[in-house]
Design a protein around this motif. Sequence first.
Motif, short mmCIF file in Angstrom:
data_model
loop_
_atom_site.label_atom_id
_atom_site.label_comp_id
_atom_site.label_asym_id
_atom_site.label_seq_id
_atom_site.Cartn_x
_atom_site.Cartn_y
_atom_site.Cartn_z
N LEU A 1 39.97 69.89 63.62
CA LEU A 1 40.32 70.41 62.29
C LEU A 1 41.83 70.43 62.11
CD1 LEU A 1 37.69 73.27 61.99
CD2 LEU A 1 37.81 71.21 60.57
N GLY A 2 42.56 70.80 63.15
CA GLY A 2 44.02 70.78 63.08
C GLY A 2 44.55 69.38 62.80
N GLU A 3 43.97 68.39 63.44
CA GLU A 3 44.39 67.00 63.22
C GLU A 3 44.16 66.56 61.78
OE1 GLU A 3 45.86 64.43 65.19
OE2 GLU A 3 46.43 66.20 66.34
N ILE A 4 43.01 66.93 61.23
CA ILE A 4 42.71 66.56 59.84
C ILE A 4 43.72 67.21 58.90
CG2 ILE A 4 41.07 66.91 57.93
CD1 ILE A 4 40.19 64.66 59.71
N TYR A 5 43.95 68.50 59.08
CA TYR A 5 44.90 69.19 58.19
C TYR A 5 46.32 68.65 58.36
CZ TYR A 5 41.15 72.31 56.86
OH TYR A 5 39.97 72.81 56.36
N THR B 1 47.06 65.54 59.15
CA THR B 1 47.04 64.25 58.45
C THR B 1 47.12 64.44 56.94
OG1 THR B 1 45.74 63.26 60.23
CG2 THR B 1 45.71 62.12 58.12
N GLN B 2 46.50 65.50 56.44
CA GLN B 2 46.52 65.78 55.01
C GLN B 2 47.83 66.44 54.56
OE1 GLN B 2 42.99 68.18 54.37
NE2 GLN B 2 41.66 66.37 54.25
N GLY B 3 48.70 66.74 55.52
CA GLY B 3 49.99 67.34 55.18
C GLY B 3 49.96 68.85 55.07
N ASP B 4 48.83 69.48 55.39
CA ASP B 4 48.72 70.94 55.35
C ASP B 4 49.12 71.47 56.73
OD1 ASP B 4 48.05 73.60 55.06
OD2 ASP B 4 46.10 73.22 54.16
N LEU B 5 50.43 71.47 56.98
CA LEU B 5 50.93 71.79 58.31
C LEU B 5 50.71 73.25 58.70
CD1 LEU B 5 54.17 69.64 58.34
CD2 LEU B 5 51.86 69.05 59.11
N ASP C 1 39.81 56.33 58.29
CA ASP C 1 40.81 56.97 57.42
C ASP C 1 40.17 57.61 56.19
OD1 ASP C 1 43.45 57.78 57.16
OD2 ASP C 1 43.90 56.18 55.74
N ASP C 2 38.96 58.10 56.37
CA ASP C 2 38.27 58.84 55.31
C ASP C 2 38.34 60.32 55.70
OD1 ASP C 2 36.55 60.07 53.51
OD2 ASP C 2 35.07 58.44 53.56
N GLN C 3 39.47 60.93 55.41
CA GLN C 3 39.73 62.30 55.85
C GLN C 3 38.76 63.31 55.22
OE1 GLN C 3 41.86 62.53 58.40
NE2 GLN C 3 42.08 60.33 58.12
N LYS C 4 38.36 63.06 53.99
CA LYS C 4 37.44 63.99 53.32
C LYS C 4 36.10 64.05 54.05
CE LYS C 4 35.31 65.02 48.86
NZ LYS C 4 35.09 64.60 47.49
N GLN C 5 35.54 62.90 54.37
CA GLN C 5 34.27 62.85 55.09
C GLN C 5 34.44 63.38 56.50
OE1 GLN C 5 31.73 62.71 52.92
NE2 GLN C 5 30.72 61.07 54.02
N ALA C 6 35.54 63.02 57.15
CA ALA C 6 35.79 63.51 58.51
C ALA C 6 35.82 65.03 58.51
CB ALA C 6 37.09 62.94 59.06
#
Length: 168
Positions: free
Chosen positions: A132-136, A138-142, A92-97
């Motif tokens: 990349l889509g999954e990360i965004y 998760t970050q709420g940047d739909l 759950d370290d989205q920044k590093q991922a």
Amino acid sequence: ALENREKCYELTQTLYDLEPEDVDVTERLIDAFRGLGDVYQAKGDLNQALEYFQKYNEISKERYDLEPNDMDFTKDLGVSYSRIGDVYQAKDDQKQALEYYVKYFEISKKLYDLEPNNIYFIREMSVSYFKLGEIYKTQGDLKRALEYFQKDYKLNKKLYDLEPNNVD
């Protein structure tokens, strides 16, 4: 499986220490690191998985730096970035991922741009868009997530068009 992979790693590391310039030994060491990382990740030991994936990345990067036009070393480097990103995402370290998925994307794009009809390169490019889509997402940047998922979809359609009998 883990015990066998560890024995394989120990033997390969010994060979590598004796002949670090031997490409076959290097490839076996890369495979050993990747395999151990995969096993530890499957067991849920993310720290140990990360350690092996980082070693996998280190050797892959060294080889890539020596021979940046070698497709196998380039592919290995890309996959190592992807695996590290997967571990960070699982932690759950989205920044590093995201950092590692961007590196994976860059390598995938390099390969895809060289051979845009190569099935493997299309798949890797598609997977990089998806991650990349999954990360965004998760970050709420739909909006941004949707852009990457649409690119992933287009490449999956291209894959289907190139190989309609391959449902992989």
